[in-house]
Design an enzyme around this catalytic site. Structure first.
Site, short mmCIF file in Angstrom:
data_model
loop_
_atom_site.label_atom_id
_atom_site.label_comp_id
_atom_site.label_asym_id
_atom_site.label_seq_id
_atom_site.Cartn_x
_atom_site.Cartn_y
_atom_site.Cartn_z
N HIS A 163 -18.20 -84.36 -46.95
CA HIS A 163 -18.17 -85.70 -47.52
C HIS A 163 -17.78 -85.63 -48.98
CE1 HIS A 163 -22.21 -83.97 -47.62
NE2 HIS A 163 -22.35 -84.54 -48.81
N ASP A 171 -24.03 -94.26 -50.37
CA ASP A 171 -25.05 -93.21 -50.34
C ASP A 171 -26.43 -93.87 -50.34
OD1 ASP A 171 -25.05 -89.93 -51.32
OD2 ASP A 171 -26.94 -91.07 -51.43
N ASN A 211 -19.60 -81.32 -52.79
CA ASN A 211 -20.53 -80.21 -52.89
C ASN A 211 -20.26 -79.30 -51.67
OD1 ASN A 211 -21.82 -81.22 -55.19
ND2 ASN A 211 -23.20 -82.49 -53.97
N GLY A 246 -25.47 -77.48 -53.76
CA GLY A 246 -26.21 -78.72 -53.54
C GLY A 246 -25.86 -79.44 -52.27
N GLN A 247 -25.02 -78.85 -51.41
CA GLN A 247 -24.70 -79.53 -50.15
C GLN A 247 -25.92 -79.52 -49.24
OE1 GLN A 247 -21.31 -78.02 -47.94
NE2 GLN A 247 -21.32 -79.76 -46.53
P1 DGP Z 1 -24.85 -83.51 -50.42
O1 DGP Z 1 -26.13 -83.15 -51.15
O2 DGP Z 1 -23.60 -83.29 -51.26
O3 DGP Z 1 -24.78 -82.86 -49.06
O4 DGP Z 1 -24.93 -85.08 -50.21
C1 DGP Z 1 -25.58 -85.68 -49.15
C2 DGP Z 1 -25.77 -87.12 -49.50
O5 DGP Z 1 -26.04 -87.83 -48.31
C3 DGP Z 1 -26.93 -87.39 -50.45
O6 DGP Z 1 -26.42 -87.91 -51.68
C4 DGP Z 1 -27.78 -88.43 -49.74
C5 DGP Z 1 -26.89 -88.90 -48.62
N1 DGP Z 1 -27.57 -89.23 -47.40
C6 DGP Z 1 -28.48 -88.46 -46.74
N2 DGP Z 1 -28.89 -89.08 -45.63
C7 DGP Z 1 -28.24 -90.28 -45.58
C8 DGP Z 1 -28.26 -91.36 -44.66
O7 DGP Z 1 -28.95 -91.37 -43.63
N3 DGP Z 1 -27.46 -92.43 -44.95
C9 DGP Z 1 -26.68 -92.46 -46.07
N4 DGP Z 1 -25.94 -93.56 -46.27
N5 DGP Z 1 -26.64 -91.44 -46.96
C10 DGP Z 1 -27.41 -90.37 -46.70
#
Ligand code: DGP
Length: 114
Positions: A100, A30, A87, A93-94
């Site tokens: 994922h 993340d 989420n 919070g999604q």
């Molecule tokens: P959610 O809020 O459950 O939809 O989680 C989305 C997650 O995705 C958040 O923890 C941050 C991560 N994220 C967002 N953009 C990127 C990205 O460009 N690369 C990576 N590796 N993670 C990302």
């Protein structure tokens, strides 16, 4: 989906630190980690959320869950405890609508989450 961030990571059009890959799932760190281990596990095929993944009913949810557990093993967090979170929906919070699993570990995790 051409405008989906995680589809672009799957396609290697956007860089990510990939930690594990199977035929139909990809795991990468993340970008905004909330724990020492914070890895996202996605199906390579686009499904918007956990409900859509469950409806696919083709073994893909099984593969994503197994990949999430394998990530926890490889990250060495199984003994201390870890959390797998989907989420699902903006209210939960999604923010990225390509399903994922968050794999979180490496520190004490409080319950309930906020
Ligand atoms: P959610 O809020 O459950 O939809 O989680 C989305 C997650 O995705 C958040 O923890 C941050 C991560 N994220 C967002 N953009 C990127 C990205 O460009 N690369 C990576 N590796 N993670 C990302």
């Amino acid at each position: 989906m051409s405008d989906c961030l995680f589809c672009k990571i799957v396609a290697k059009e956007i860089p990510a630190e990939i930690v594990y890959e199977t035929g139909r799932a990809l795991a990468f760190r993340d970008v905004n980690p909330q724990a020492p281990t914070h890895v996202l596990v996605v199906p390579k095929a686009h499904h918007a959320d956990a409900a859509a993944l469950a409806r696919a009913d083709d073994g893909l949810a099984d593969e994503v869950l197994k990949a999430a557990h394998e990530v926890a093993v490889r990250e060495g967090v199984t003994e201390g405890g870890y959390r797998i979170v989907f989420n699902t929906g903006a209210g939960a919070g999604q923010t990225v609508f390509h399903v994922h699993a968050h794999v979180l570990g490496g520190r004490a995790l409080t319950w309930p989450p906020g």
